[in-house]
Design an enzyme around this catalytic site. Sequence first.
Site, PDB file in Angstrom:
ATOM      1  CE  LYS A   2      -4.140  -0.219   2.206  1.00  0.00           C
ATOM      2  NZ  LYS A   2      -4.395  -0.144   3.292  1.00  0.00           N
ATOM      3  NE  ARG A  50      -6.298   4.017   4.445  1.00  0.00           N
ATOM      4  CZ  ARG A  50      -7.806   3.553   4.553  1.00  0.00           C
ATOM      5  NH1 ARG A  50      -8.198   2.565   4.562  1.00  0.00           N
ATOM      6  NH2 ARG A  50      -9.147   4.395   5.077  1.00  0.00           N
ATOM      7  N   GLY A  63      -7.776  -7.688   5.035  1.00  0.00           N
ATOM      8  CA  GLY A  63      -9.140  -7.837   5.963  1.00  0.00           C
ATOM      9  C   GLY A  63      -8.167  -8.426   7.228  1.00  0.00           C
ATOM     10  CG  MET A  69      -2.114  -7.600   9.372  1.00  0.00           C
ATOM     11  SD  MET A  69      -0.356  -7.023   8.801  1.00  0.00           S
ATOM     12  CE  MET A  69      -0.909  -6.305   7.652  1.00  0.00           C
ATOM     13  NE  ARG A  83      -5.277  -5.058  -3.168  1.00  0.00           N
ATOM     14  CZ  ARG A  83      -6.382  -5.105  -2.383  1.00  0.00           C
ATOM     15  NH1 ARG A  83      -5.343  -5.032  -1.058  1.00  0.00           N
ATOM     16  NH2 ARG A  83      -7.033  -6.091  -2.166  1.00  0.00           N
ATOM     17  CG  HIS A 117      -1.541 -45.659   1.188  1.00  0.00           C
ATOM     18  ND1 HIS A 117      -2.608 -45.556   1.171  1.00  0.00           N
ATOM     19  CD2 HIS A 117      -0.126 -45.785   1.039  1.00  0.00           C
ATOM     20  CE1 HIS A 117      -2.907 -46.786  -0.624  1.00  0.00           C
ATOM     21  NE2 HIS A 117      -1.429 -46.995  -0.298  1.00  0.00           N
ATOM     22  CB  SER A 127      16.263 -40.985  -9.964  1.00  0.00           C
ATOM     23  OG  SER A 127      14.801 -40.437  -9.748  1.00  0.00           O
ATOM     24  CB  CYS A 143      10.828 -39.737  -9.320  1.00  0.00           C
ATOM     25  SG  CYS A 143      12.199 -41.292  -8.034  1.00  0.00           S
ATOM     26  CE1 TYR A 154      13.456 -38.002 -13.800  1.00  0.00           C
ATOM     27  CE2 TYR A 154      15.761 -37.943 -15.372  1.00  0.00           C
ATOM     28  CZ  TYR A 154      14.909 -38.285 -14.538  1.00  0.00           C
ATOM     29  OH  TYR A 154      15.286 -39.565 -14.034  1.00  0.00           O
TER      30      TYR A 154
HETATM   31  C1  PEP Z   1      11.091 -40.994  -3.088  1.00  0.00           C
HETATM   32  O1  PEP Z   1      11.263 -42.158  -1.505  1.00  0.00           O
HETATM   33  O2  PEP Z   1      10.566 -40.042  -2.924  1.00  0.00           O
HETATM   34  C2  PEP Z   1      10.402 -42.617  -3.584  1.00  0.00           C
HETATM   35  C3  PEP Z   1      10.238 -41.673  -5.190  1.00  0.00           C
HETATM   36  O3  PEP Z   1       9.761 -43.621  -3.530  1.00  0.00           O
HETATM   37  P1  PEP Z   1       8.618 -43.940  -2.483  1.00  0.00           P
HETATM   38  O4  PEP Z   1       7.641 -42.637  -2.726  1.00  0.00           O
HETATM   39  O5  PEP Z   1       8.150 -45.055  -3.490  1.00  0.00           O
HETATM   40  O6  PEP Z   1       9.442 -44.239  -1.780  1.00  0.00           O
END
Ligand code: PEP
Length: 892
Positions: free
Chosen positions: A24, A93, A102, A104, A338, A454, A776, A844, A864
């Site tokens: 602001k 303000r 809104g 604060m 803003r 899970h 990975s 991954c 990647y």
């Molecule tokens: C991990 O541990 O990040 C992984 C990709 O393997 P998982 O989740 O199957 O243990």
Amino acid sequence: MAGEKYVYDFSEGHRDLKELLGGKGANLAEMTRLGLPVPAGFTITTRACQAYLATGANPEGLIAEIDDHLAALERAMGRKLGDAGDPLLVSVRSGAAFSMPGMMETVLNVGLTDASVVGLAAQSGGNDRFAWDSYRRLIQMFGKTVCDVPGEEFSDALEDAKKAKGATDDLHLDAADLKALVESFKRIFAKHTGYDFPQDPREQLRLATEAVFRSWNAERAVLYRRQERIPADLGTAVNVCSMVFGNLGADSGTGVAFTRDPASGAQGIYGDYLSNAQGEDVVAGIRNTVPLEDLEKLDAKSYAELLAIMAKLEGHYRDLCDIEFTIERGKLWMLQTRVGKRTAAAAFRIAAQLVDEGMISLDEALRRVSGAQLAQLMFPRFDLSADPTVLTKGIGASPGAASGKAVFTAERAVELAAEGEDVILVRRETNPEDLAGMIAARGILTARGGKTSHAAVVARGMGRTCVCGADQLEIGRDRVTVNGQVITEGNIVSIDGTTGRVYLGAVPVRPSEVVQYFEGDKVEESTLVDAVHTIMSHADASRRLAVRTNADTGEDAARARRFGAEGIGLCRTEHMFLGDRKELVERLILSSTEDARNDALAALLPLQKADFVDLFRAMDNLPVTVRLIDPPLHEFLPSLEELAVNVAVARERGEDHAEDEELLDAVRRMHEQNPMLGLRGVRLGLVIPGLFAMQVRAIAEAAVQLAGEGLHPRPEIMVPLVGAVQELEMVRQECEQIVAEVVADSGVEVLIGTMIEVPRAALTAGQIAEAADFFSFGTNDLTQMGWGFSRDDVEGAFFWRYLELGIFGISPFESIDRDGVGRLIRIAAEEGRAVRPELKLGVCGEHGGDPESVHFFHEVGLDYVSCSPFRVPVARLEAGRAAITGGDSDSR
Ligand code: PEP
Ligand code: MG
């Protein structure tokens, strides 16, 4: 810090000082620089707030600086704060670097006292009513925000005054009524604080400023920051601005305006106006506003001036601006502007429009949208217009909107789904046994577990809607009770995986046109899809990171490919061993003779091969990383408790229990207290002869078969849970032998690499790289073992406290912990590449699809990221955003 400048006049700042002056303050300064009509004032910096919050006292020199700036303001305005004859009044303000609407506090009309209220009446041409109304507003706001007087006491007193008068509206109270109300407000104030309402205007200003500082830590502000991932230590700036009044009569008023529609992004003038009112009346909805266009009839001159200013602001900020203004007796004042908040759809549309209009570059357009916004556009939505009954609320774990019949076991989910029913699987928590039911269900609802439980992880992976941790659900065998309502099988429930809300009955759903577009379906002409297309194309052209997917079936792989995945970064082969095949694995694990083991392996081989054929076909020409089996062993064995009970019962009854007894002994032998730290991953491969060999053979045979069909499979074999190079070397040697034998001269090339998910592997990456074609990062396990937090049950138990204490702002399972786990990744990447410069690096774990984590992976030079199919477009977009640097991003 001594000598630090804590106060900036509006004429001293500019829009790039947001961190210091708040959004602001920085924008008020910018408008002042542009020569727009902004009431004079000054901003106290966020650094002053930080110092106040750290010590509980104003930093040295602050009060003197405020005095100096106030004196300058008084000179500029030709009035003195709270002067009895002709008072200057100010608003105080809040305004942080990131907008927290809104959350604060604000105090208006500071400077009014028993003496100056008379002066204000004279100043306003004898408008006593206005003066007393302003005074009662000050006592009310000041009492509430500065001194914690319960707000209801004031509003009750106001209601009593209206009742006594037989009035329905504040406007019906006259000056005498309001004067009497001021007296009762003062009594309320004194009763709660133990002292009289302060009559020293500077004291009022000081106290109001400190209250705004403190409001940074108000409960709702803390919650909002957590939600929006705004750091907790930034503090708020305080803007002290000379008051202008929209409530001085019919020629005055106040309003808000947008330069484009913040809901749809459409161009035009949008806004509301309320005549004879102050800003808080608009927010409180006390009277109905009129559309902004109506202002033209009421005050053509101010309207024309406002439109010109809006055009100027949009051109200057090159973005949708939202504006607050006040008209005081025909004179227009700008109180705030803003870059405006907008819906996800509007963000994409506006960014693309501004590119078309030549206002911004494609890079800038990409900066102005986010992966989170794209994700929002991909979920089907509930149409809430019918106001459905909310049953309860849990954690929105996997977005989407799903309705269906409640079922309480995975088996029933499968059965009813096979009959063509939509079902919602409701469980206390899920486990791998429930997978078939989770796949069959439209959505999953659990009473326990957080965002990395899970249920949540698996549901996200499948793009299945999931609400978890709805702890008001009392889960029975054949019913669920929630807040007195009983749900039995077949009752329809609806779950919203974004908000976590659970509804009773069916709620209609609208599909997402953006997903249809990614799927390659024909989409009716849509400005939104056009905008997404423009920006995604630029992201793809800009990004350095490739985006792969985590998928275990040909179907998921094919979808991910349509979504733009450039390969598979993780196929979890243990998911292929559930259902009917579980028994074969059980036999394999428990077999005491080589023959029995070989039989089980021989039965598994063709099944596995068929799985890989599907996968390689769907990802023809693209790399497919297949991870060798990695489950905690207990997932494949019968429950120890159940077996023990069976044996005991059979023994009691004198029945034959030799087989169960044998099984029980075997299960006991293998039982582990900490299965996640036990016999899983590479350890399994080293302990159970032939298991990895069977998988490697299946991979190689599948690839050779497809190569024979003229396809181009590119398998990558990945060894899980490696902590020492010796483990990898042993498995590698075995793999290489089999691959060489099966592949022969088919032209198929197979890479062999490892996950880096045990901290020791990260720290010895230089050694491990000698035996790996690629790494990975398994950031789920790396986070689990790096922090020592169990990924399965940590959230519910104590994360709330860690979040509250600010130990982290977001679960490290959700967004990568740059300093700790991130450091392990950096070390492994650097040391791995030092030994093997061509080493391919990917990630991954769940973090591969988290926007902020994607930026980190770009920074550390990975090749990647791999994420669930539905997150692939999000990762593509964020990888593009990570690759373009610089510029001002206001996408929050
Ligand atoms: C991990 O541990 O990040 C992984 C990709 O393997 P998982 O989740 O199957 O243990
Ligand atoms: Mg893992």
